[in-house]
Write an enzyme that holds these catalytic residues in place. Structure first.
Site, PDB file in Angstrom:
ATOM      1  N   CYS A  44      28.355  55.086 110.502  1.00  0.00           N
ATOM      2  CA  CYS A  44      27.356  54.775 109.647  1.00  0.00           C
ATOM      3  C   CYS A  44      27.036  54.238 108.230  1.00  0.00           C
ATOM      4  O   CYS A  44      28.443  53.674 107.777  1.00  0.00           O
ATOM      5  CB  CYS A  44      26.203  56.127 108.825  1.00  0.00           C
ATOM      6  SG  CYS A  44      26.298  56.300 107.026  1.00  0.00           S
ATOM      7  N   GLU A  45      26.463  53.177 108.282  1.00  0.00           N
ATOM      8  CA  GLU A  45      26.925  51.606 107.530  1.00  0.00           C
ATOM      9  C   GLU A  45      26.461  52.119 106.355  1.00  0.00           C
ATOM     10  O   GLU A  45      26.780  51.534 105.683  1.00  0.00           O
ATOM     11  CB  GLU A  45      25.863  50.367 108.258  1.00  0.00           C
ATOM     12  CG  GLU A  45      23.968  50.460 107.494  1.00  0.00           C
ATOM     13  CD  GLU A  45      24.015  49.176 108.597  1.00  0.00           C
ATOM     14  OE1 GLU A  45      24.634  48.093 109.635  1.00  0.00           O
ATOM     15  OE2 GLU A  45      22.855  49.205 107.840  1.00  0.00           O
ATOM     16  N   HIS A  46      25.825  53.709 105.441  1.00  0.00           N
ATOM     17  CA  HIS A  46      25.350  53.556 104.524  1.00  0.00           C
ATOM     18  C   HIS A  46      25.924  54.398 103.805  1.00  0.00           C
ATOM     19  O   HIS A  46      26.213  54.070 102.199  1.00  0.00           O
ATOM     20  CB  HIS A  46      23.986  54.118 104.504  1.00  0.00           C
ATOM     21  CG  HIS A  46      22.346  53.298 105.353  1.00  0.00           C
ATOM     22  ND1 HIS A  46      21.701  54.244 105.980  1.00  0.00           N
ATOM     23  CD2 HIS A  46      22.270  52.327 105.091  1.00  0.00           C
ATOM     24  CE1 HIS A  46      20.936  53.231 106.115  1.00  0.00           C
ATOM     25  NE2 HIS A  46      21.179  51.807 106.408  1.00  0.00           N
ATOM     26  N   HIS A  47      27.359  55.276 104.902  1.00  0.00           N
ATOM     27  CA  HIS A  47      28.213  55.436 103.829  1.00  0.00           C
ATOM     28  C   HIS A  47      29.188  55.810 104.455  1.00  0.00           C
ATOM     29  O   HIS A  47      30.191  56.348 103.954  1.00  0.00           O
ATOM     30  CB  HIS A  47      27.791  57.814 103.741  1.00  0.00           C
ATOM     31  CG  HIS A  47      26.290  57.791 103.716  1.00  0.00           C
ATOM     32  ND1 HIS A  47      25.159  58.080 104.714  1.00  0.00           N
ATOM     33  CD2 HIS A  47      25.608  57.978 102.209  1.00  0.00           C
ATOM     34  CE1 HIS A  47      23.749  58.130 103.549  1.00  0.00           C
ATOM     35  NE2 HIS A  47      24.448  58.486 102.417  1.00  0.00           N
ATOM     36  N   GLN A  93      22.207  53.950 113.733  1.00  0.00           N
ATOM     37  CA  GLN A  93      21.495  54.531 115.234  1.00  0.00           C
ATOM     38  C   GLN A  93      20.259  54.196 116.050  1.00  0.00           C
ATOM     39  O   GLN A  93      20.959  53.486 117.388  1.00  0.00           O
ATOM     40  CB  GLN A  93      21.224  56.143 115.273  1.00  0.00           C
ATOM     41  CG  GLN A  93      21.010  56.776 116.887  1.00  0.00           C
ATOM     42  CD  GLN A  93      21.133  58.410 117.115  1.00  0.00           C
ATOM     43  OE1 GLN A  93      21.124  59.209 115.859  1.00  0.00           O
ATOM     44  NE2 GLN A  93      20.050  58.717 117.391  1.00  0.00           N
ATOM     45  N   HIS A 151      25.093  63.862 112.565  1.00  0.00           N
ATOM     46  CA  HIS A 151      25.209  62.436 111.474  1.00  0.00           C
ATOM     47  C   HIS A 151      25.912  63.058 110.616  1.00  0.00           C
ATOM     48  O   HIS A 151      25.458  63.937 109.482  1.00  0.00           O
ATOM     49  CB  HIS A 151      24.061  61.795 110.597  1.00  0.00           C
ATOM     50  CG  HIS A 151      23.494  60.348 111.762  1.00  0.00           C
ATOM     51  ND1 HIS A 151      23.579  59.288 111.726  1.00  0.00           N
ATOM     52  CD2 HIS A 151      23.034  60.992 113.597  1.00  0.00           C
ATOM     53  CE1 HIS A 151      23.453  57.917 112.665  1.00  0.00           C
ATOM     54  NE2 HIS A 151      23.093  59.235 113.216  1.00  0.00           N
ATOM     55  N   CYS A 196      26.792  62.224 108.031  1.00  0.00           N
ATOM     56  CA  CYS A 196      26.758  61.809 106.148  1.00  0.00           C
ATOM     57  C   CYS A 196      25.133  63.017 106.502  1.00  0.00           C
ATOM     58  O   CYS A 196      24.882  63.425 104.564  1.00  0.00           O
ATOM     59  CB  CYS A 196      26.215  60.653 105.933  1.00  0.00           C
ATOM     60  SG  CYS A 196      24.790  60.118 106.795  1.00  0.00           S
TER      61      CYS A 196
HETATM   62 ZN   LIG Z   1      24.717  57.754 106.594  1.00  0.00          ZN
END
Ligand SMILES: [Zn+2]
Length: 202
Positions: free
Chosen positions: A72-75, A113, A141, A143
């Site tokens: 995931c590009e956020h975490h 996703q 996920h 995260c």
């Molecule tokens: Zn994430």
């Protein structure tokens, strides 16, 4: 360079990068990250090379339960699960073994996703101009689950419906019935992207 950054990161996290167990970690992390983001350097046409065939076949083609792993590009934490792909050819098909390869190309990047789902569907649309394409992804996920975010055991479901799968409820339901989603997804038949993992930050 990446290895220096990882050593620095370990220090910032309160670790001692020079202790025995961590000595080779920067090198391993660099190699792991290179692999997990190798999709940026993959050429779709090369992946599909020689595997687009002209056929007289216009029934639904389904490849289901494709395992995938992404970040995931956020975490920068993994999300992973199953991808189901279907299309109805107009005059060309993609070699069946290439579909999981296509999923890997887009999964091995920093992703959300919803975009992963769309990219797979749009690539198939662009490469063989089928009558319709459908992609459904079910994923867990880390995260969410590792950080103790609510709904730890939930997974996110996203879908992309193009052409006949968007326009025909019967075609869409046939596909959803054939992949037999583990959960009932309200709204998925309305071209929904119901998974919203990573949206809530913090
Ligand atoms: Zn994430």
């Amino acid at each position: 360079m990446v290895q220096d950054l990882i050593r620095e990161l370990l220090s910032e996290l309160g670790e001692d990068p020079s202790r025995e167990g961590l000595l080779d970690t920067p090198k391993r992390v660099e190699q792991a990250l290179a692999f997990l983001t190798s999709g940026y350097r993959a050429d779709i046409d090369e992946v599909l090379n020689g595997a687009l065939f002209r056929v007289d076949y216009s029934e639904m083609v389904i490849v289901k339960d494709i395992d995938f792993y992404s970040l995931c590009e956020h975490h920068l934490l993994p999300f992973f699960g199953k991808c189901h792909v279907a299309y109805i050819p107009s005059d060309r098909v993609i070699g069946l073994s290439k579909i999981p390869r296509l999923v890997d190309v887009f999964a091995r990047r920093l992703q959300v996703q919803e975009r992963l789902t769309n990219q797979i569907a749009e690539t198939i649309r662009d490469k063989i101009a089928p009558i319709g394409v459908a992609v459904v992804i079910e994923a867990t996920h880390l995260c969410m689950s590792m950080r103790g975010v609510e709904k730890q055991n939930s997974f996110a479901v996203t879908s992309a419906m193009i052409g006949a799968f968007r326009d025909s409820a019967r075609t869409r339901m046939e596909f959803l019935e054939l992949i037999k989603l583990r959960s009932a997804i309200p709204g998925v038949s309305e071209r929904a992207a119901s998974g919203m993992a990573c949206v809530a930050e913090g």
